[in-house]
Design a protein around this motif. Structure first.
Motif, mmCIF file in Angstrom:
data_model
loop_
_atom_site.group_PDB
_atom_site.id
_atom_site.type_symbol
_atom_site.label_atom_id
_atom_site.label_comp_id
_atom_site.label_asym_id
_atom_site.label_seq_id
_atom_site.Cartn_x
_atom_site.Cartn_y
_atom_site.Cartn_z
ATOM 1 N N ARG A 313 -27.838 40.960 -1.655
ATOM 2 C CA ARG A 313 -28.026 40.431 -0.307
ATOM 3 C C ARG A 313 -28.601 39.011 -0.299
ATOM 4 N NH1 ARG A 313 -28.321 43.262 4.490
ATOM 5 N NH2 ARG A 313 -28.090 45.181 3.338
ATOM 6 N N LEU A 316 -26.097 36.215 -0.998
ATOM 7 C CA LEU A 316 -24.853 36.094 -0.228
ATOM 8 C C LEU A 316 -24.743 34.761 0.495
ATOM 9 C CD1 LEU A 316 -24.063 39.524 1.431
ATOM 10 C CD2 LEU A 316 -22.607 38.162 -0.082
ATOM 11 N N THR A 356 -16.682 33.507 5.035
ATOM 12 C CA THR A 356 -17.907 34.276 4.849
ATOM 13 C C THR A 356 -17.762 35.174 3.634
ATOM 14 O OG1 THR A 356 -16.999 35.925 6.338
ATOM 15 C CG2 THR A 356 -18.605 34.410 7.275
ATOM 16 N N SER A 358 -19.195 38.856 1.853
ATOM 17 C CA SER A 358 -19.951 40.079 2.091
ATOM 18 C C SER A 358 -19.839 40.976 0.867
ATOM 19 C CB SER A 358 -19.448 40.790 3.347
ATOM 20 O OG SER A 358 -18.082 41.093 3.196
#
Ligand code: ADP
Length: 515
Positions: A313, A316, A356, A358
């Motif tokens: 996380r 990212l 983006t 993820s």
């Protein structure tokens, strides 16, 4: 202007005095305390001086009503480091509406109740100047950072060029050695290794050069309609060797619908090839990679999903930053410089899109999703109006008997891009209308002599006055006043103080027919 001149401007206190005498008294007092004050005789002068440079501004609360819009605009346009101190001299006693307007609209406001003691005045101004000095320090630091950043970009560019020069003779020489080494298996193997490594160096150097070109704004994308499915096919072709080398399973899911974006096909192919290469690189052999294309209204979404090592996380958000590599200890065989995703993000942005990343977490794969605007919609919708240039190309006539009001409004509209003529009474308004041929007229109603209603009626009777939008700007908002306005030929009725956004709406809705 020299740096010294600018620094002198940056150190002044600008003052709009309530009366000329107040001004000279305050200036003398402050001068004795070593503070340079420049007196401004109108809000308009103050606003334009503020744009040239000021350490702080001081004005009486009586001027706020008139000044707030113009000053708010100038203050809103400050650089991010700047928070100009505004000193407001208030009337004694109860809290006034003007003072609270100033506090809410002008940001860094200090209220000083009149009559002000000399010591209080001097110490308040000093505090403001000191605060401003700290802001200037931040400005200097920012400039230094920018310079360092620029030097780094230039260094990268030079480094790239210099590294590339020796590479090409090396590669050519290896090529020349190849036939001679054909009979010697060991030499042939060594040459093959050298060749692969040299090729890898070339790719790294190319990436370095590319990213330095992007950061210096030197990259050009040639935008023409291109079909997304074709781009993806080309990217798969480019990445196939890397994907196959690791025995990954690749699935491609592309709809039948033709989806076209405005773009540079070479650059876009580079974007998706980079994402596919990363998916292959950061997935253990025998993994799976899925490339999908779908559309939602006016946007296409392209995602590259892998079953690889994933991204935790906290990393990212930063994977797109230059030279970011999540884990240096766990380097895969084909290391890079941490530039690939920076390139991806910059190239996508040059195409008006976004990207983006993820991931469900380490070991659970990653997904990179690129969004690009579809071409048909992009050409159909006009660009959003930018408030700052909302009146670009407009000719506006402003009529008001209060000179400060006309001047303030004139400057405000000019700042928003309009060319403006002003008139102080009905007769002048009619003359200016014929001479200036405005696209719109902002007209005060209560004027001595010929009032706004009469001016509107006469404009409507002029040969060119039939369709020009007439906007009443009045202190009166009663039903009856509004009705009288429309009867006199006005198209719109606005109440003072002028709501610039409302005026912009009117201008925008009137659209090109008004030009
Ligand atoms: P490079 O691959 O040269 O290191 P990139 O800018 O392409 O540079 O990627 C930056 C970092 O993001 C990589 O070092 C890696 O840690 C992480 N990363 C990129 N793609 C993936 C992926 N598909 N799965 C997991 N990590 C990834």
């Amino acid at each position: 202007m020299t740096a010294d001149d600018q620094s002198r401007l940056d150190r002044r206190l600008l003052m709009l005095p309530a009366t000329p005498r107040d001004g000279t008294t305050a200036r003398d007092v402050l001068w004795r305390a070593g503070i340079e004050t420049e007196l401004c005789d109108s809000v308009r002068v103050m606003a334009s001086e503020m744009q040239r440079g000021a350490a702080a501004v001081m004005l009486p609360e009586e001027s706020i009503g008139l000044a707030s819009q113009l000053l708010t605009l100038v203050i809103a346009q400050q650089a991010p480091w700047s928070d100009l101190p505004v000193l407001v001299l208030t009337r004694q006693g109860a809290d006034s509406a003007d003072a609270s307007l100033a506090v809410s609209a002008l940001g860094n406001v200090t209220l000083l109740e009149r009559p002000v003691r000399v010591a209080t005045l001097v110490s308040t101004v000093r505090t403001a100047l000191r605060a401003r000095e700290r802001q200037y320090q931040i400005r200097r630091h920012l400039a230094e950072l920018r310079q360092a950043d620029q030097r780094k970009d230039e260094f990268l560019a030079t480094l790239g060029h210099e590294l590339r020069n020796p590479l090409s003779p090396l590669l050519t020489s290896l090529e020349l050695l190849r036939p001679a080494a054909a009979t010697e298996p060991v030499v042939a193997r060594v040459i093959a290794v050298m060749q692969r490594q040299a090729n890898h160096l070339v790719r790294l150097v190319d990436d370095l050069l590319e990213v330095s070109r992007i950061t210096r704004g030197l990259i050009e994308v040639q935008r023409e309609p291109v079909e997304v499915a074709e781009i993806l096919a080309a990217a798969v072709e480019t990445s196939r060797p890397v994907i196959e080398a690791s025995a990954h399973r690749l699935t491609v899911d592309v709809p039948d619908e033709r989806l076209t974006v405005l773009g540079d096909s070479v650059r876009l192919t580079q974007v998706f090839a980079n994402l596919l290469n990363n998916a292959a690189k950061y997935t253990d052999p025998g993994g799976s990679i899925a490339l999908t294309l779908r559309r939602a209204r006016d946007t296409v979404f392209i995602s590259v999903r892998d079953s690889g090592i994933g991204i935790d996380r906290e990393n990212l958000a930063s994977v797109f930053d230059m030279f970011t590599q999540v884990s240096r200890s766990d380097r895969r065989t084909q290391g890079g410089l941490g530039i690939g995703l920076t390139l991806v993000r910059s190239l996508v942005a040059l195409h008006g899109g976004s990207v983006t990343a993820s991931s469900e977490g380490p070991g659970r794969g990653s997904t990179f999703e690129v969004r690009l605007p579809l071409v048909a919609v992009e050409t159909a919708s006009p660009p959003a109006k930018d408030r700052r240039h909302g009146f670009e190309g407009w000719r506006v006539l402003v009529v008001d008997d209060n000179q400060d009001a006309t001047e303030t409004l004139q400057t405000l509209l000019e700042t928003l891009g309009a060319s403006v003529a002003a008139a102080g009474n009905g007769r002048e308004a009619l003359e200016e209308f014929e001479r200036f041929e405005p696209d719109a007229v902002l007209l005060d109603i209560g004027m001595p002599g010929m009032d706004g209603y009469e001016v509107a009626r006469r404009i409507r009777a002029l040969p060119k006055g039939g369709t020009t939008p007439l906007i009443a700007l009045t202190g009166w908002g009663q039903q009856d006043d509004i009705r009288r306005c429309f009867e006199a030929g006005f198209d719109h009725h606005l109440v003072k103080p002028l709501d610039v956004d409302r005026l912009l709406e009117i201008v925008v809705s009137a659209g090109p027919t008004m030009h």
